[in-house]
Design a protein around this motif. Sequence first.
Motif, PDB file in Angstrom:
ATOM      1  N   MET A   1       0.914  -1.050   0.010  1.00 33.20           N
ATOM      2  CA  MET A   1       0.164  -0.450  -0.363  1.00 33.20           C
ATOM      3  C   MET A   1       0.670   1.415   0.137  1.00 33.20           C
ATOM      4  O   MET A   1       0.034   1.726  -0.414  1.00 33.20           O
ATOM      5  N   VAL A   2       2.120   1.205   0.679  1.00 32.51           N
ATOM      6  CA  VAL A   2       3.417   2.535   0.832  1.00 32.51           C
ATOM      7  C   VAL A   2       3.551   2.744   0.055  1.00 32.51           C
ATOM      8  O   VAL A   2       3.466   3.368  -0.395  1.00 32.51           O
ATOM      9  N   VAL A   3       4.044   1.402  -1.090  1.00 32.92           N
ATOM     10  CA  VAL A   3       4.525   1.514  -1.960  1.00 32.92           C
ATOM     11  C   VAL A   3       3.872   2.524  -3.363  1.00 32.92           C
ATOM     12  O   VAL A   3       4.376   3.190  -3.610  1.00 32.92           O
ATOM     13  N   PHE A   4       2.810   2.073  -3.566  1.00 33.39           N
ATOM     14  CA  PHE A   4       1.476   2.891  -4.877  1.00 33.39           C
ATOM     15  C   PHE A   4       1.095   4.080  -3.661  1.00 33.39           C
ATOM     16  O   PHE A   4       1.438   5.009  -4.872  1.00 33.39           O
ATOM     17  N   VAL A   5       1.130   4.458  -2.881  1.00 36.41           N
ATOM     18  CA  VAL A   5       0.900   5.792  -2.263  1.00 36.41           C
ATOM     19  C   VAL A   5       2.287   6.703  -2.815  1.00 36.41           C
ATOM     20  O   VAL A   5       2.314   7.122  -3.440  1.00 36.41           O
ATOM     21  N   MET A   6       3.353   5.608  -2.298  1.00 39.06           N
ATOM     22  CA  MET A   6       4.533   7.249  -2.578  1.00 39.06           C
ATOM     23  C   MET A   6       4.850   6.833  -4.310  1.00 39.06           C
ATOM     24  O   MET A   6       5.154   8.025  -4.436  1.00 39.06           O
ATOM     25  N   ARG A   7       4.526   6.169  -5.391  1.00 37.66           N
ATOM     26  CA  ARG A   7       4.553   6.360  -6.576  1.00 37.66           C
ATOM     27  C   ARG A   7       3.312   6.651  -6.893  1.00 37.66           C
ATOM     28  O   ARG A   7       3.905   7.844  -7.856  1.00 37.66           O
ATOM     29  N   MET A   8       2.016   7.325  -5.995  1.00 43.19           N
ATOM     30  CA  MET A   8       1.167   8.321  -7.176  1.00 43.19           C
ATOM     31  C   MET A   8       1.857  10.201  -6.271  1.00 43.19           C
ATOM     32  O   MET A   8       2.129  11.031  -6.973  1.00 43.19           O
ATOM     33  N   LEU A   9       2.864   9.502  -4.652  1.00 38.41           N
ATOM     34  CA  LEU A   9       3.232  10.785  -4.474  1.00 38.41           C
ATOM     35  C   LEU A   9       4.038  11.679  -4.933  1.00 38.41           C
ATOM     36  O   LEU A   9       4.507  12.377  -5.891  1.00 38.41           O
ATOM     37  N   GLY A  10       5.079  10.475  -5.626  1.00 36.95           N
ATOM     38  CA  GLY A  10       6.699  11.278  -6.264  1.00 36.95           C
ATOM     39  C   GLY A  10       5.782  11.551  -7.674  1.00 36.95           C
ATOM     40  O   GLY A  10       6.809  12.361  -8.525  1.00 36.95           O
ATOM     41  N   GLU A  11       4.833  10.765  -8.485  1.00 34.11           N
ATOM     42  CA  GLU A  11       4.543  11.755  -9.853  1.00 34.11           C
ATOM     43  C   GLU A  11       4.698  12.925  -9.713  1.00 34.11           C
ATOM     44  O   GLU A  11       4.482  13.713 -10.210  1.00 34.11           O
ATOM     45  N   MET A  12       3.131  13.341  -8.403  1.00 32.07           N
ATOM     46  CA  MET A  12       3.270  14.929  -8.879  1.00 32.07           C
ATOM     47  C   MET A  12       4.295  15.608  -8.068  1.00 32.07           C
ATOM     48  O   MET A  12       4.387  16.462  -7.917  1.00 32.07           O
ATOM     49  N   ALA A  13       4.810  14.488  -7.090  1.00 30.93           N
ATOM     50  CA  ALA A  13       6.201  15.666  -6.698  1.00 30.93           C
ATOM     51  C   ALA A  13       7.514  15.961  -7.392  1.00 30.93           C
ATOM     52  O   ALA A  13       8.254  16.987  -7.335  1.00 30.93           O
ATOM     53  N   VAL A  14       7.731  14.902  -8.629  1.00 28.08           N
ATOM     54  CA  VAL A  14       8.478  15.236  -9.079  1.00 28.08           C
ATOM     55  C   VAL A  14       8.240  16.042 -10.575  1.00 28.08           C
ATOM     56  O   VAL A  14       8.571  17.048 -10.627  1.00 28.08           O
TER      57      VAL A  14
ATOM     58  N   TRP B   1       1.765   3.420 -11.648  1.00 29.18           N
ATOM     59  CA  TRP B   1       1.613   2.104 -12.668  1.00 29.18           C
ATOM     60  C   TRP B   1      -0.099   1.615 -12.685  1.00 29.18           C
ATOM     61  O   TRP B   1      -0.669   1.943 -11.569  1.00 29.18           O
ATOM     62  N   LEU B   2       0.268   1.286 -14.404  1.00 26.32           N
ATOM     63  CA  LEU B   2      -1.599   1.037 -14.445  1.00 26.32           C
ATOM     64  C   LEU B   2      -2.871   2.313 -14.165  1.00 26.32           C
ATOM     65  O   LEU B   2      -3.866   1.554 -12.903  1.00 26.32           O
ATOM     66  N   PHE B   3      -2.365   3.049 -14.109  1.00 27.82           N
ATOM     67  CA  PHE B   3      -3.612   4.031 -14.102  1.00 27.82           C
ATOM     68  C   PHE B   3      -4.797   4.261 -14.539  1.00 27.82           C
ATOM     69  O   PHE B   3      -4.493   3.627 -16.574  1.00 27.82           O
ATOM     70  N   PRO B   4      -5.689   4.430 -13.918  1.00 31.53           N
ATOM     71  CA  PRO B   4      -6.317   4.428 -13.174  1.00 31.53           C
ATOM     72  C   PRO B   4      -6.712   3.474 -11.986  1.00 31.53           C
ATOM     73  O   PRO B   4      -6.806   3.326 -10.591  1.00 31.53           O
ATOM     74  N   TYR B   5      -5.800   2.252 -12.187  1.00 33.76           N
ATOM     75  CA  TYR B   5      -7.321   0.854 -12.184  1.00 33.76           C
ATOM     76  C   TYR B   5      -6.077   0.327 -10.703  1.00 33.76           C
ATOM     77  O   TYR B   5      -6.790   0.388  -9.180  1.00 33.76           O
ATOM     78  N   LEU B   6      -4.351   1.086 -10.406  1.00 31.76           N
ATOM     79  CA  LEU B   6      -4.116   0.762  -9.164  1.00 31.76           C
ATOM     80  C   LEU B   6      -4.412   1.386  -8.143  1.00 31.76           C
ATOM     81  O   LEU B   6      -4.551   1.348  -6.762  1.00 31.76           O
ATOM     82  N   THR B   7      -4.672   3.203  -8.580  1.00 28.55           N
ATOM     83  CA  THR B   7      -5.231   4.037  -7.091  1.00 28.55           C
ATOM     84  C   THR B   7      -6.381   3.778  -6.777  1.00 28.55           C
ATOM     85  O   THR B   7      -6.256   3.878  -6.221  1.00 28.55           O
ATOM     86  N   TRP B   8      -7.359   3.444  -7.925  1.00 25.86           N
ATOM     87  CA  TRP B   8      -8.579   2.852  -7.122  1.00 25.86           C
ATOM     88  C   TRP B   8      -7.909   1.927  -6.555  1.00 25.86           C
ATOM     89  O   TRP B   8      -8.997   1.769  -5.163  1.00 25.86           O
ATOM     90  N   ALA B   9      -7.539   0.731  -6.478  1.00 27.84           N
ATOM     91  CA  ALA B   9      -7.740  -0.546  -5.884  1.00 27.84           C
ATOM     92  C   ALA B   9      -7.050   0.115  -4.525  1.00 27.84           C
ATOM     93  O   ALA B   9      -7.242  -0.949  -3.391  1.00 27.84           O
ATOM     94  N   THR B  10      -5.820   1.086  -4.587  1.00 29.04           N
ATOM     95  CA  THR B  10      -5.062   1.489  -3.018  1.00 29.04           C
ATOM     96  C   THR B  10      -6.279   1.792  -2.646  1.00 29.04           C
ATOM     97  O   THR B  10      -6.150   1.881  -0.541  1.00 29.04           O
TER      98      THR B  10
END
Length: 491
Positions: free
Chosen positions: A73-86, A420-429
């Motif tokens: 769960m943290v890996v997915f959240v950090m990936r999403m946050l990393g996308e925006m922060a970069v 990854w696999l946007f938006p499916y993994l985001t909704w799964a998280t």
Amino acid sequence: MTSQTTLAGPGEQPGTPDSPGSSDGLQAGLKNRHLSMIAIGGVIGAGLFVGSSAGIAAAGPAILLSYALVGLMVVFVMRMLGEMAVARPSSGSFSAYADQALGRWAGFSIGWLYWFFWVVVLAVEATAGAKILEGWIPGVPQWAWALIVMVVLTATNLVSVGSYGEFEFWFAGIKVVAIGAFVVVGFLAVFGFLPGSDNPGSGIAHLTDSGGFFPEGPGAILTGVLMVVFSFMGSEIVTLAAGESEDPQRAVSKATNSVIWRIAIFYLGSIFVVLTLLPWNDPSIVKDGSYVAALNSIGIPHAGQVMDFIVLTAVLSCLNSGLYTASRMGFSLGQRGDAPKAFAKVNKRGVPTAAILSSVVFGFVAVFFNYKWPDTVFAFLLNSSGAVALFVWLVICFTQLRMRGIILRESPEKLVVRMWLFPYLTWATIAMISFVLVYMLTDDTGREQVILSLLVAALVVAISLVREFRGRKPDAVDGAQPTPSVDSAKK
């Protein structure tokens, strides 16, 4: 996105939202090695050392799956946050992004809830560190140690962001080296390759020889999730610190890409070592703590004192980062007009003095509550901030759903890191986090945390909606200070 010049308040430097270190008065005082260690150490909280024994006792070897689920769960959240922060480095991180993507109410609410969470953590960690120091030097009372620790780290943060980074580099470095050595030595002992070890080196037999891998039943995995989820809080700190680094895009990309192995080694690796060195129901795990019990089983002399030192560094690291994080979130809120204007002012060294002092004052008050009314006032503060971590992660998910389209529309070249696999993994998280929150309502301890946290969150959201309804401030652009009207500008 087209850069727009922000108006600089007193003590601030004018600049653009996309140029960290000049857009808001903060200085790029964090070196790449600071950011790297903040990223690595941020995922290793004191809770890993002191809270894992309770999780092992509740779920047995299956606690590994609890850590794996939360880690995923943290890996997915950090990936999403990393996308925006970069794409848009900001000292307000997810609060600033929520402001842009979901509305002013969302940025205001999650920003203040996150600030509240960390100032309560300051009191918890100061007390934990004071207990260890009092055990070493009993002549100094516990409250005095808590005061000393808070004063020293406040002074460190007030000097410069570079001094915070340097302290954190060494604090986090000790944690990383210690737990890395524990994993290596432990694996050697588990498989019988450690000379002079007192442990019989039974390989992975202990994972199943005391009631099987699920001694408390498969449902205990979820109980374990509730116990370990909060020890992961802090992974997101690097995205706030990136705004004061030399190369924020590189730092955040590196941190986001490395979060998988960090969780695998430091959490799963170390817990695996404990569970293979000792049967999960060995009384020493609860009595002495999981890591001390494991070190004792190997024959490491003075294991308790060694672990006390490591836990103290973890506590100081958490305190240091907590104060930094709370102050930068306060600074960002002040910059967007959601906190007193003084919060957005920086001194000549680029340090938001008012935001730091305000955060530490609340921390001092919380420490006082902890000593004076530990079972009433402080227990309320602790429980009412208990589920904020999950709220933050949930807001990051919903924000990323909207921000992806905004970034693609306005500055697609900055979408370097992608979920990854946007938006499916985001909704799964989102579903995973929501399930944990609902499941907490079935747990006696978790129920109180969720209900009180929801009440506090509802109060903060209500305040933000009232402020927005009354139209006290215009919309902010890119997390900048509200732009004055034409009439006021003429004045």
